[in-house]
Design a protein around this motif. Structure first.
Motif, PDB file in Angstrom:
ATOM      1  N   ASP A  83      52.441  37.293  52.017  1.00  0.00           N
ATOM      2  CA  ASP A  83      52.120  38.240  50.938  1.00  0.00           C
ATOM      3  C   ASP A  83      50.686  38.034  50.315  1.00  0.00           C
ATOM      4  N   LEU A  84      50.118  36.706  50.369  1.00  0.00           N
ATOM      5  CA  LEU A  84      48.553  36.743  50.050  1.00  0.00           C
ATOM      6  C   LEU A  84      47.789  37.475  51.083  1.00  0.00           C
ATOM      7  N   SER A  85      48.177  37.142  52.305  1.00  0.00           N
ATOM      8  CA  SER A  85      47.446  37.759  53.425  1.00  0.00           C
ATOM      9  C   SER A  85      47.356  39.207  53.480  1.00  0.00           C
ATOM     10  N   ALA A  86      48.735  39.826  53.126  1.00  0.00           N
ATOM     11  CA  ALA A  86      48.651  41.138  52.950  1.00  0.00           C
ATOM     12  C   ALA A  86      47.879  41.752  51.905  1.00  0.00           C
ATOM     13  N   PHE A  87      47.815  40.874  50.666  1.00  0.00           N
ATOM     14  CA  PHE A  87      46.997  41.686  49.735  1.00  0.00           C
ATOM     15  C   PHE A  87      45.665  41.387  50.004  1.00  0.00           C
ATOM     16  N   GLU A  88      45.187  40.358  50.763  1.00  0.00           N
ATOM     17  CA  GLU A  88      43.782  40.174  51.298  1.00  0.00           C
ATOM     18  C   GLU A  88      43.368  41.479  52.111  1.00  0.00           C
ATOM     19  N   ASP A  89      44.450  41.699  53.008  1.00  0.00           N
ATOM     20  CA  ASP A  89      44.002  42.976  54.079  1.00  0.00           C
ATOM     21  C   ASP A  89      43.852  44.000  53.315  1.00  0.00           C
ATOM     22  N   ARG A  90      44.669  44.443  52.230  1.00  0.00           N
ATOM     23  CA  ARG A  90      44.626  45.638  51.582  1.00  0.00           C
ATOM     24  C   ARG A  90      43.060  45.743  50.750  1.00  0.00           C
ATOM     25  N   CYS A  91      42.781  44.637  50.408  1.00  0.00           N
ATOM     26  CA  CYS A  91      41.374  44.513  49.647  1.00  0.00           C
ATOM     27  C   CYS A  91      40.270  44.832  50.473  1.00  0.00           C
ATOM     28  N   ARG A  92      40.532  44.464  51.821  1.00  0.00           N
ATOM     29  CA  ARG A  92      39.278  44.489  52.869  1.00  0.00           C
ATOM     30  C   ARG A  92      39.096  46.184  53.020  1.00  0.00           C
ATOM     31  N   GLU A  93      40.404  46.763  52.608  1.00  0.00           N
ATOM     32  CA  GLU A  93      40.442  48.434  52.949  1.00  0.00           C
ATOM     33  C   GLU A  93      40.018  49.066  51.702  1.00  0.00           C
ATOM     34  N   TRP A  94      39.741  48.605  50.648  1.00  0.00           N
ATOM     35  CA  TRP A  94      39.189  49.398  49.370  1.00  0.00           C
ATOM     36  C   TRP A  94      37.679  49.449  49.359  1.00  0.00           C
ATOM     37  N   PRO A  95      37.286  50.492  49.408  1.00  0.00           N
ATOM     38  CA  PRO A  95      35.845  50.372  49.482  1.00  0.00           C
ATOM     39  C   PRO A  95      35.150  49.836  48.274  1.00  0.00           C
ATOM     40  N   LEU A  96      35.590  50.107  47.004  1.00  0.00           N
ATOM     41  CA  LEU A  96      35.226  49.524  45.637  1.00  0.00           C
ATOM     42  C   LEU A  96      35.045  47.956  45.479  1.00  0.00           C
ATOM     43  N   ARG A  98      34.082  44.652  46.533  1.00  0.00           N
ATOM     44  CA  ARG A  98      32.768  44.343  47.280  1.00  0.00           C
ATOM     45  C   ARG A  98      33.376  42.789  47.576  1.00  0.00           C
ATOM     46  N   GLU A  99      33.910  42.117  46.722  1.00  0.00           N
ATOM     47  CA  GLU A  99      34.306  40.568  47.060  1.00  0.00           C
ATOM     48  C   GLU A  99      35.780  40.448  46.719  1.00  0.00           C
ATOM     49  N   CYS A 100      36.380  39.543  47.278  1.00  0.00           N
ATOM     50  CA  CYS A 100      37.749  38.997  47.023  1.00  0.00           C
ATOM     51  C   CYS A 100      38.034  37.644  47.235  1.00  0.00           C
ATOM     52  N   HIS A 101      38.077  36.930  46.023  1.00  0.00           N
ATOM     53  CA  HIS A 101      38.384  35.427  46.354  1.00  0.00           C
ATOM     54  C   HIS A 101      39.729  35.078  45.783  1.00  0.00           C
ATOM     55  N   MET A 102      40.533  34.386  46.531  1.00  0.00           N
ATOM     56  CA  MET A 102      41.873  33.688  46.098  1.00  0.00           C
ATOM     57  C   MET A 102      41.245  32.387  45.292  1.00  0.00           C
ATOM     58  N   LEU A 103      42.201  32.352  44.462  1.00  0.00           N
ATOM     59  CA  LEU A 103      41.858  31.114  43.173  1.00  0.00           C
ATOM     60  C   LEU A 103      43.170  30.277  43.120  1.00  0.00           C
ATOM     61  N   ASN A 104      42.997  28.985  42.606  1.00  0.00           N
ATOM     62  CA  ASN A 104      44.310  28.503  41.889  1.00  0.00           C
ATOM     63  C   ASN A 104      44.112  28.539  40.387  1.00  0.00           C
ATOM     64  N   GLY A 105      45.268  28.397  39.999  1.00  0.00           N
ATOM     65  CA  GLY A 105      45.334  28.449  38.413  1.00  0.00           C
ATOM     66  C   GLY A 105      46.165  29.599  38.140  1.00  0.00           C
ATOM     67  N   GLU A 106      45.900  30.246  36.948  1.00  0.00           N
ATOM     68  CA  GLU A 106      46.806  31.364  36.452  1.00  0.00           C
ATOM     69  C   GLU A 106      46.675  32.537  37.243  1.00  0.00           C
ATOM     70  N   VAL A 107      45.201  32.920  37.826  1.00  0.00           N
ATOM     71  CA  VAL A 107      44.894  33.932  38.570  1.00  0.00           C
ATOM     72  C   VAL A 107      45.153  33.732  40.051  1.00  0.00           C
ATOM     73  N   ASP A 108      45.542  34.523  40.679  1.00  0.00           N
ATOM     74  CA  ASP A 108      45.744  34.470  42.221  1.00  0.00           C
ATOM     75  C   ASP A 108      44.330  34.930  42.829  1.00  0.00           C
ATOM     76  N   PHE A 109      43.959  35.941  42.606  1.00  0.00           N
ATOM     77  CA  PHE A 109      42.623  36.724  43.117  1.00  0.00           C
ATOM     78  C   PHE A 109      41.797  37.041  42.032  1.00  0.00           C
ATOM     79  N   ILE A 110      40.398  37.002  42.412  1.00  0.00           N
ATOM     80  CA  ILE A 110      39.440  37.624  41.527  1.00  0.00           C
ATOM     81  C   ILE A 110      38.709  38.603  42.335  1.00  0.00           C
ATOM     82  N   LEU A 111      38.664  39.899  42.085  1.00  0.00           N
ATOM     83  CA  LEU A 111      37.869  40.939  42.760  1.00  0.00           C
ATOM     84  C   LEU A 111      36.499  41.333  42.057  1.00  0.00           C
ATOM     85  N   LYS A 112      35.664  41.471  42.702  1.00  0.00           N
ATOM     86  CA  LYS A 112      34.478  42.038  42.240  1.00  0.00           C
ATOM     87  C   LYS A 112      34.613  43.569  42.895  1.00  0.00           C
TER      88      LYS A 112
END
Length: 166
Positions: A83-96, A98-112
């Motif tokens: 599921d993490l990999s699927a979300f990362e793959d989806r982020c790569r497809e979204w042009p808006l 520009r950055e996608c980082h997996m985090l530990n803690g309360e948030v799974d990802f932060i997107l710029k």
């Protein structure tokens, strides 16, 4: 090639190219104190070893009409690797996005994200990001202004660390 395999000249080459990736090989060689042919060989080795991953132009988003920058903190329903990999793959497809980082803690990802205007970002947020499979929550923060955006690594810190180790 591990960091321990880089000598001082390799690190100088990396620092100089990080600061100005457009300089000629002749100028780079002069700055690091070697002749052009071995400098070019070293640069190619650094590229092949993965220390240099590419050369990019730094563009000014606002000059190109991208007025909105947003950080989106995304929580997923499932953190299974597939599921993490699927979300990362989806982020790569979204042009808006520009950055996608997996985090530990309360948030799974932060997107710029960057967008030309707020309505474009809002459409992306409601129609794509929050509607994506496995997305449980999204919190956004609109960037008011940036005060530092320094790519790469601080080579002076690296050099200090290497001196302490030696």
């Amino acid at each position: 090639m591990a960091i321990s395999k880089l000598d001082e000249i390799d690190r100088m080459i990396l620092a100089e190219l990080q600061a100005d990736g457009r300089m000629t090989n002749v100028e780079l060689a002069k700055r690091v104190g070697i002749s052009a042919p071995p400098c070019l060989r070293r640069v190619r080795t650094l590229e092949e070893s993965g220390f240099i991953q590419g050369y990019h132009a730094e563009v000014e988003p606002r000059a190109l009409g991208f007025e909105v920058q947003v950080f989106a903190m995304v929580g997923l329903q499932s953190q299974a690797e597939a599921d993490l990999s699927a979300f990362e793959d989806r982020c790569r497809e979204w042009p808006l996005v520009r950055e996608c980082h997996m985090l530990n803690g309360e948030v799974d990802f932060i997107l710029k994200c960057v967008a030309p205007d707020l309505s474009t970002f809002q459409s992306f947020l409601t129609e794509e990001l929050t509607a994506a499979d496995n997305v449980a929550s999204v919190k956004t923060s609109l960037v008011i202004r940036g005060s530092k955006d320094e790519p790469g690594v601080p080579f002076d810190v690296l050099e200090d660390r290497l001196k302490q180790i030696s």
